[in-house]
Design an enzyme around this catalytic site. Structure first.
Site, short mmCIF file in Angstrom:
data_model
loop_
_atom_site.label_atom_id
_atom_site.label_comp_id
_atom_site.label_asym_id
_atom_site.label_seq_id
_atom_site.Cartn_x
_atom_site.Cartn_y
_atom_site.Cartn_z
N TYR A 250 0.94 -1.02 -0.11
CA TYR A 250 -0.39 0.00 -0.33
C TYR A 250 0.74 0.99 -0.05
O TYR A 250 1.65 1.34 0.36
CB TYR A 250 -0.82 -0.13 1.05
CG TYR A 250 -0.37 -0.05 2.47
CD1 TYR A 250 0.45 -0.53 3.02
CD2 TYR A 250 -0.53 1.64 3.41
CE1 TYR A 250 1.23 0.10 4.49
CE2 TYR A 250 0.22 1.75 4.66
CZ TYR A 250 1.13 0.71 5.23
OH TYR A 250 1.29 0.91 6.61
N LYS B 200 6.11 -2.05 1.31
CA LYS B 200 5.21 -1.89 2.48
C LYS B 200 4.26 -2.54 2.00
O LYS B 200 3.33 -1.86 1.42
CB LYS B 200 5.59 -0.17 2.02
CG LYS B 200 4.34 0.65 2.68
CD LYS B 200 4.10 2.09 1.96
CE LYS B 200 3.14 3.15 3.18
NZ LYS B 200 3.31 3.31 4.06
N GLU C 219 11.99 2.12 14.66
CA GLU C 219 11.31 2.89 14.22
C GLU C 219 9.44 3.30 15.11
O GLU C 219 9.30 2.11 15.58
CB GLU C 219 11.00 2.99 12.51
CG GLU C 219 9.96 2.02 12.30
CD GLU C 219 9.97 1.06 10.35
OE1 GLU C 219 9.89 2.29 9.76
OE2 GLU C 219 10.20 0.04 10.33
N LEU D 125 10.88 0.60 7.48
CA LEU D 125 10.72 1.37 6.02
C LEU D 125 11.58 3.47 5.75
O LEU D 125 11.66 3.41 6.46
CB LEU D 125 9.36 1.63 6.20
CG LEU D 125 8.13 2.26 4.72
CD1 LEU D 125 8.19 1.01 4.15
CD2 LEU D 125 6.91 3.00 5.02
N1 PLP Z 1 7.98 3.83 9.12
C1 PLP Z 1 6.44 3.01 9.10
C2 PLP Z 1 6.59 1.55 10.01
C3 PLP Z 1 5.44 3.28 8.02
O1 PLP Z 1 4.19 2.72 8.67
C4 PLP Z 1 5.50 4.14 7.14
C5 PLP Z 1 3.98 5.24 7.11
O2 PLP Z 1 2.91 4.75 6.74
C6 PLP Z 1 6.77 5.04 7.65
C7 PLP Z 1 7.78 4.81 8.24
C8 PLP Z 1 6.75 7.05 7.19
O3 PLP Z 1 7.06 6.92 5.62
P1 PLP Z 1 6.22 7.82 4.56
O4 PLP Z 1 7.15 8.95 4.84
O5 PLP Z 1 6.16 7.40 3.44
O6 PLP Z 1 5.01 8.05 5.03
#
Ligand code: PLP
Length: 284
Positions: A31, A148, A180, A204
């Site tokens: 997603y 993701k 994270e 991520l």
């Molecule tokens: N880390 C995780 C586990 C996430 O689910 C997300 C966003 O959904 C992020 C980091 C941040 O990523 P982004 O800046 O691309 O939204």
């Protein structure tokens, strides 16, 4: 709400996906969440590139071209009159009409679903003015967090653990180091230096992370990408998280310990402002 499913724009009550869909049965789906400010998409390109990478890593077919994806995003924003909000996109491997661990044949059509979430006040958020309280929990997710996928049960449980503890969110810890947040990347600031974990399969690769680190360097702020412990973060001057849905979110408390004076820190506030300003300039 009007939603999009496999080529059709439909009222949400009429949209249908098979019960055999592997996204539903096996979390075999990826997603993206793209924010909308002033009716425009923030960093669509970054999300489209990461989506392609997630699909490639899982040997999943692309449901359509990037140009078509952009058009679907824009049409949903328009049809639903979104000024500030989010566009959620999910691609699953689809199904050949049964449940099987083996992937269905290559010609099985992926399932593409998009919908919008209206969030007035997303940029000028009261939550960001207050800052977030964080608890730390163990990271027990799988080893490919750079993809993701919709396997969000543990992050969802982490959010609930935070809620029950009277906090807003959880940071996860593996082998003594912070990975994270449940749905964001994690940072602390000590003596003017911004510290965050380096990219790997363990986290991520946040689209907002990339933009914020670039903007921080342009603003002559020092950035160190290295492993860090929760103790270091607790002893920091300030901390924050980044994500497409909350931009830069100041963190004011970790495991009951207030950071600085317990209010959003100056660097987090400044990065939030810079990020919103710059990303809106480039929104499409
Ligand atoms: N880390 C995780 C586990 C996430 O689910 C997300 C966003 O959904 C992020 C980091 C941040 O990523 P982004 O800046 O691309 O939204």
């Amino acid at each position: 709400r009007t939603v999009y499913v496999n080529g059709e724009y439909l009222p949400e009550t009429e949209a249908k996906v098979s019960i055999f869909d592997r996204g539903f049965l096996m979390a075999d789906a990826v997603y993206e969440v793209t924010s909308v400010l002033g009716g425009k998409l923030i960093d669509f390109e970054g999300h489209a590139v990461r989506l392609k990478r997630s699909l490639d890593e899982l040997e999943m077919a692309e449901p359509c071209t990037k140009e078509e994806l952009l058009e679907i995003h824009r049409k949903l924003v328009e049809l639903n009159g979104i000024d500030e909000g989010l566009v959620y996109l999910q691609v699953s491997r689809g199904s050949d009409g049964d449940r099987d661990f083996v992937f269905p044949s290559e010609d099985t059509k992926p399932t593409l679903v998009l919908f919008t979430q209206n969030k007035p006040g997303l940029a000028d958020s009261p939550a960001a003015k207050k800052g977030a309280k964080i608890i730390s929990i163990e990271d027990i997710r799988w080893g490919r967090r750079d993809i993701k996928t919709v396997q969000l049960l543990y992050p969802s449980m982490g959010k609930m653990m935070a809620k029950k503890a009277g906090a807003d969110d959880a940071w996860m810890i593996e082998d003594g180091h912070v990975t994270e947040g449940t749905s964001n990347n994690a940072y602390f600031v000590k003596d003017g230096v911004i510290v965050t974990r380096p990219l790997s399969n363990d986290i991520l690769h946040g689209i907002t992370r990339k933009a914020v680190l670039r903007l921080a360097e342009e603003a002559q702020l020092k950035v160190e990408e290295r492993l860090f412990t929760i103790e270091e973060a607790k002893a920091a001057d300030e901390a924050f998280t980044t994500s497409a849905s909350a931009f830069v979110m100041p963190v004011v408390e970790i495991d009951g310990v207030a950071l600085g004076d317990g209010t959003p820190g100056p660097i987090a506030k400044r990065l939030r402002e810079i990020y919103l300003e710059e990303s809106m300039k480039e929104a499409i």
